[in-house]
Design an enzyme around this catalytic site. Sequence first.
Site, PDB file in Angstrom:
ATOM      1  N   ASP A  66       0.837  -1.213   0.000  1.00 33.52           N
ATOM      2  CA  ASP A  66       0.000   0.000   0.000  1.00 33.52           C
ATOM      3  C   ASP A  66       0.863   1.251   0.000  1.00 33.52           C
ATOM      4  O   ASP A  66       2.038   1.198   0.343  1.00 33.52           O
ATOM      5  CB  ASP A  66      -0.843   0.031   1.274  1.00 33.52           C
ATOM      6  CG  ASP A  66      -1.970  -0.975   1.215  1.00 33.52           C
ATOM      7  OD1 ASP A  66      -2.262  -1.477   0.127  1.00 33.52           O
ATOM      8  OD2 ASP A  66      -2.556  -1.237   2.279  1.00 33.52           O
ATOM      9  N   LYS A  81      -4.250   2.496  -1.895  1.00 30.49           N
ATOM     10  CA  LYS A  81      -5.474   3.292  -1.928  1.00 30.49           C
ATOM     11  C   LYS A  81      -5.159   4.574  -1.187  1.00 30.49           C
ATOM     12  O   LYS A  81      -4.589   4.558  -0.118  1.00 30.49           O
ATOM     13  CB  LYS A  81      -6.599   2.572  -1.178  1.00 30.49           C
ATOM     14  CG  LYS A  81      -7.239   1.480  -1.965  1.00 30.49           C
ATOM     15  CD  LYS A  81      -8.358   0.902  -1.158  1.00 30.49           C
ATOM     16  CE  LYS A  81      -8.367  -0.600  -1.115  1.00 30.49           C
ATOM     17  NZ  LYS A  81      -7.196  -1.333  -1.364  1.00 30.49           N
ATOM     18  N   MET A 138      -7.792   8.188  10.010  1.00 26.89           N
ATOM     19  CA  MET A 138      -8.395   8.780   8.805  1.00 26.89           C
ATOM     20  C   MET A 138      -9.390   9.884   9.161  1.00 26.89           C
ATOM     21  O   MET A 138     -10.463   9.975   8.576  1.00 26.89           O
ATOM     22  CB  MET A 138      -9.110   7.685   7.980  1.00 26.89           C
ATOM     23  CG  MET A 138      -8.162   6.623   7.486  1.00 26.89           C
ATOM     24  SD  MET A 138      -9.006   5.203   6.738  1.00 26.89           S
ATOM     25  CE  MET A 138      -9.422   4.215   8.164  1.00 26.89           C
TER      26      MET A 138
HETATM   27  N1  SAH Z   1      -3.826  -0.662   9.266  1.00 29.92           N
HETATM   28  C1  SAH Z   1      -3.339   0.650   9.636  1.00 29.92           C
HETATM   29  C2  SAH Z   1      -4.391   1.707   9.479  1.00 29.92           C
HETATM   30  C3  SAH Z   1      -4.856   1.922   8.072  1.00 29.92           C
HETATM   31  S1  SAH Z   1      -5.979   3.249   7.925  1.00 29.92           S
HETATM   32  C4  SAH Z   1      -2.819   0.610  11.089  1.00 29.92           C
HETATM   33  O1  SAH Z   1      -3.031  -0.370  11.788  1.00 29.92           O
HETATM   34  O2  SAH Z   1      -2.168   1.575  11.476  1.00 29.92           O
HETATM   35  C5  SAH Z   1      -4.944   4.567   7.452  1.00 29.92           C
HETATM   36  C6  SAH Z   1      -4.827   5.562   8.560  1.00 29.92           C
HETATM   37  O3  SAH Z   1      -3.922   5.119   9.560  1.00 29.92           O
HETATM   38  C7  SAH Z   1      -4.266   6.903   8.151  1.00 29.92           C
HETATM   39  O4  SAH Z   1      -5.245   7.719   7.558  1.00 29.92           O
HETATM   40  C8  SAH Z   1      -3.840   7.473   9.487  1.00 29.92           C
HETATM   41  O5  SAH Z   1      -4.927   7.936  10.224  1.00 29.92           O
HETATM   42  C9  SAH Z   1      -3.326   6.236  10.178  1.00 29.92           C
HETATM   43  N2  SAH Z   1      -1.858   6.101  10.059  1.00 29.92           N
HETATM   44  C10 SAH Z   1      -1.182   5.113   9.458  1.00 29.92           C
HETATM   45  N3  SAH Z   1       0.140   5.297   9.575  1.00 29.92           N
HETATM   46  C11 SAH Z   1       0.303   6.416  10.282  1.00 29.92           C
HETATM   47  C12 SAH Z   1       1.425   7.134  10.758  1.00 29.92           C
HETATM   48  N4  SAH Z   1       2.681   6.717  10.514  1.00 29.92           N
HETATM   49  N5  SAH Z   1       1.225   8.265  11.475  1.00 29.92           N
HETATM   50  C13 SAH Z   1      -0.017   8.687  11.728  1.00 29.92           C
HETATM   51  N6  SAH Z   1      -1.117   8.066  11.307  1.00 29.92           N
HETATM   52  C14 SAH Z   1      -0.971   6.933  10.601  1.00 29.92           C
END
Ligand code: SAH
Length: 474
Positions: A246, A268, A381
């Site tokens: 991703d 995405k 998000m």
């Molecule tokens: N599976 C992922 C989440 C996917 S949804 C997890 O467990 O972290 C995508 C969202 O995750 C982003 O819009 C943001 O809100 C958050 N996110 C992912 N990586 C991030 C990071 N390094 N710093 C801050 N927010 C993050």
Amino acid sequence: MDYLPIFADLKRRPCLVVGGNDIAWRKAKMLLKAGADVKVISPELSPLFQQAVDNGQLTYLGEEFSPHHLDGIFLAIAATERKALNALVYQSANQRQVLVNVVDDTQRCSFIVPSVVDRSPIIVAVSSSGQAPVLARLIREKLEALLPQHLGLMATIAGRFRSRLAKTVTSFPARRRFWEQAFNGRFASLVAAGQVESAEYELEQLSQGQSSGGEVALIGAGPGNAGLLTLRALQLLQQADVVLFDYLVSDEVMSLVRRDAERVCVGKKAGFHSVPQGETNHLLVEYASKGKRVVRLKGGDPFVFGRGGEELEVLFEHNIPFEVVPGITAAAGATAYAGIPLTHRDHAQTAMFVTGHLKAGSDQLDWHTLARGNQTLVIYMGLMNSSDIQQQLIQHGRDDTTPVAIIERGTQPTQKIFKGQLKELEELAQQAASPALIVVGEVVNLSEKLHWFGKQPQPAYPSVDEQGAVVKLA
Ligand code: SAH
């Protein structure tokens, strides 16, 4: 090559340790582990050493070393604090052609002991030929991380199957191909998953020319910092044939993928070209059906707002084997790197992870529950809907002065933190870029003291303009 690496069979062979301190005891223990018949000479013995002598694990030969003690000895180790004595052991051993090692004195060694990664029966030995023992140890630690624990079990099962294989597969090159396929494929994954019987069955099938094909590992890449990958994730990334990843997966993590692996971006991202979910599912099935080792790499944890479950259901329907490697989810990683504990006895007894990516006008979230006090709310998000989130939380009773933080690119070198109060959430969100997390709750204040990574958090206001005057944010 200054030394020839060999693996010595010490079982029941007489070996002598001169010295009774902790280091000497460590050496004696190493010899005992290899099954040697250990004898010791020293005026004093450390407590554990003494205990081992009392238990009959090794033989005490007396206080003072004399050269005749080396008669009939296979190898000797000197680990005393007396230089002259160590030298005497070395000299006498050499005269008798007995292998000898004086600890920490490479000049007085006819053999040296490597750093070892023990996955018996697989043993990896690393040596710097006495030039840089600490470097050899660091290399050993790297290998330790890279070589899975189940390697030993895999070799043992393979060992049991060898003679059977020789009967059915008679040509040597064919047997070599067989083992390459087994160690790189489903057999290895089954051993890793602790399914010994299925692993043995897989060998049987393979030997009859029936390969069970590819498989998929659904892996959490964590929030971006490669140091937060799990060991299992790293091992699988280095074996993959294809990696479907991703946008969220950082370059730092992608750089650890096996160099020859095919990389397919199926990201995405709002506003960017995206691969539809159906297409990703199709690719996973297609690659695995071709017998490939497929890695599906997702940011954070694959089961947290990651649609990992949906992808696995498709694999299940197509009978494609899979494994899941959890990752550090953004809520855990980003808050840790921002110095914000998710729970705290004084401030938050609950932490909730929710998605802010809601359909317009939907009432999917129970705002009443989310707005409760004494809890930490982490919103994934949430940037786009920050205005709605702010309004709903305040309307449903959360104090509008509750501390909030937005963490952008948490755990990465470019991490940014914007802090303020709930009533300023929308303003803060306008400054932040994706990916970012919103954190609401009193625990945010702890980052004043606990912040440790990267730049200090940016307060909402007061803030300073170019002339140095204090201004409110626009
Ligand atoms: N599976 C992922 C989440 C996917 S949804 C997890 O467990 O972290 C995508 C969202 O995750 C982003 O819009 C943001 O809100 C958050 N996110 C992912 N990586 C991030 C990071 N390094 N710093 C801050 N927010 C993050």
